[in-house]
Motif scaffolding. Structure first.
Motif, mmCIF file in Angstrom:
data_model
loop_
_atom_site.group_PDB
_atom_site.id
_atom_site.type_symbol
_atom_site.label_atom_id
_atom_site.label_comp_id
_atom_site.label_asym_id
_atom_site.label_seq_id
_atom_site.Cartn_x
_atom_site.Cartn_y
_atom_site.Cartn_z
ATOM 1 N N GLY A 3 0.820 -1.212 0.000
ATOM 2 C CA GLY A 3 0.000 0.000 0.000
ATOM 3 C C GLY A 3 0.843 1.247 0.000
ATOM 4 N N LYS A 4 0.179 2.315 -0.171
ATOM 5 C CA LYS A 4 0.838 3.599 -0.241
ATOM 6 C C LYS A 4 0.189 4.543 0.762
ATOM 7 C CE LYS A 4 2.655 5.909 -4.206
ATOM 8 N NZ LYS A 4 2.455 6.363 -5.561
ATOM 9 N N GLU A 5 1.004 5.264 1.493
ATOM 10 C CA GLU A 5 0.462 6.240 2.430
ATOM 11 C C GLU A 5 0.040 7.482 1.666
ATOM 12 O OE1 GLU A 5 2.438 7.057 6.135
ATOM 13 O OE2 GLU A 5 3.712 5.317 5.791
ATOM 14 N N THR A 6 -1.076 8.045 2.070
ATOM 15 C CA THR A 6 -1.504 9.295 1.459
ATOM 16 C C THR A 6 -1.686 10.338 2.555
ATOM 17 O OG1 THR A 6 -3.828 8.680 1.597
ATOM 18 C CG2 THR A 6 -2.689 8.140 -0.448
ATOM 19 N N PHE A 7 -1.419 11.537 2.190
ATOM 20 C CA PHE A 7 -1.529 12.637 3.132
ATOM 21 C C PHE A 7 -2.395 13.722 2.515
ATOM 22 C CE2 PHE A 7 2.494 10.563 3.937
ATOM 23 C CZ PHE A 7 2.482 10.408 5.300
ATOM 24 N N SER A 8 -3.182 14.373 3.354
ATOM 25 C CA SER A 8 -3.979 15.485 2.850
ATOM 26 C C SER A 8 -3.163 16.767 2.986
ATOM 27 C CB SER A 8 -5.290 15.595 3.613
ATOM 28 O OG SER A 8 -5.048 15.808 4.979
ATOM 29 N N ARG A 9 -3.489 17.728 2.184
ATOM 30 C CA ARG A 9 -2.802 19.012 2.201
ATOM 31 C C ARG A 9 -3.176 19.765 3.478
ATOM 32 N NH1 ARG A 9 -4.064 24.202 0.732
ATOM 33 N NH2 ARG A 9 -6.204 23.612 0.300
#
Length: 52
Positions: A3-9
């Protein structure tokens, strides 16, 4: 690891919800004394009030 980590702005304007929040934020920026920081803070405040 899968999986890939995602971050919000992150946007400061999202956290300036009340007049008290805005006043405290602006006061802290003015205390710092950096004109560029104060200008950025005014932009954040304008976005928080949807006055862009």
């Amino acid at each position: 690891m899968t999986g890939k980590e995602t971050f919000s702005r992150y946007d400061t304007a999202d956290y300036l919800k009340t007049e008290e929040d805005i006043a405290a934020y602006l006061e802290a920026c003015v205390e710092d004394g950096d004109p560029a920081l104060i200008a950025a803070a005014l932009g954040d405040i304008a976005r928080a009030r949807n006055a862009a």
